[in-house]
Design a protein around this motif. Sequence first.
Motif, PDB file in Angstrom:
ATOM      1  N   LEU A 114       0.813  -1.211   0.000  1.00  0.00           N
ATOM      2  CA  LEU A 114       0.000   0.000   0.000  1.00  0.00           C
ATOM      3  C   LEU A 114       0.851   1.269   0.000  1.00  0.00           C
ATOM      4  N   ALA A 115       2.105   1.154   0.385  1.00  0.00           N
ATOM      5  CA  ALA A 115       2.988   2.322   0.380  1.00  0.00           C
ATOM      6  C   ALA A 115       3.230   2.834  -1.032  1.00  0.00           C
ATOM      7  N   SER A 116       3.099   1.965  -2.033  1.00  0.00           N
ATOM      8  CA  SER A 116       3.323   2.380  -3.425  1.00  0.00           C
ATOM      9  C   SER A 116       2.014   2.521  -4.198  1.00  0.00           C
ATOM     10  N   ALA A 117       0.888   2.513  -3.509  1.00  0.00           N
ATOM     11  CA  ALA A 117      -0.404   2.632  -4.174  1.00  0.00           C
ATOM     12  C   ALA A 117      -0.735   4.080  -4.479  1.00  0.00           C
ATOM     13  N   GLU A 118      -1.320   4.313  -5.668  1.00  0.00           N
ATOM     14  CA  GLU A 118      -1.790   5.657  -6.017  1.00  0.00           C
ATOM     15  C   GLU A 118      -3.136   5.970  -5.365  1.00  0.00           C
TER      16      GLU A 118
END
Length: 273
Positions: free
Chosen positions: A216-220
């Motif tokens: 989720l840290a790299s989710a837009e």
Amino acid sequence: MGAEASPAGWPLDDRGVAYGDGLFETVLVRDGVPCLWESHLARLARGCRVLGMPMPAKHDLERPLAQAGQGLAVLKLIVTRGSGGRGYAPPAVPAPRLRWQLSPFVPDATRWKAGVRVRHCRLRLGLQPVLAGLKHLNRLENVLARSEWSDADTAEGLLCDAEDRLVEATCMNLFWQRGGRLETPRLERCGVAGTLRAVLLERLPIAEVDAAPGVLASAEAVWLGNSVQGVWPVTRLDGAGGEALQRWTLGAVHRRLQAVAHEALGYPTRLDD
């Protein structure tokens, strides 16, 4: 509304009360018409097959709708195996018991528009592929997870399984977009396969994936959704200790998935006005 099919309540020997031996459905009803009704019936039928008990007749399941009237309501249907059997051993010929409750409902439009704050839960869901996807009555894991926070600013908690894979929120399914691709957790080991989730999988190119919470840290964009509340975009994700991990600014990407979901439920699809 608020009536139950049996004012006398539950017998103490009902297997749903004693063992969680049963299923439930929570259905949004609009002007007397149940939303995503066939999907709810299909999930209930699958659950009955897995548990090895008869499916209630459709006309019995639909009987409460005559009391719904105009406006929004939530119909909760509970089907247990009934009474009988010795200890955990089920009766050879189950006599299922159906109960229901119909309650007025007002969705939280603020959460649709402004988004929500969520957190990770410490509790881990056990793995049980036989029951995966079903809305069975054994929800003690969800109860314990929901007890991890009490502040009103936190709308939901995210759950991982015993092998640290994302599964769902305590009462909603989880979706995110990463690298332009829509994704949602696989639900083959545990979790509830929501009826709104099924609609979104049919209408959008959403990949079912195994993913650790760090994804989720790299989710837009991140969303939570179910067939009663609709879709809430996530604006902040906290750790299990309450520390902020990630923040998102709402934009057009959030509204696209939300619009598809809300169209299916009859909720507003334009929320930026």
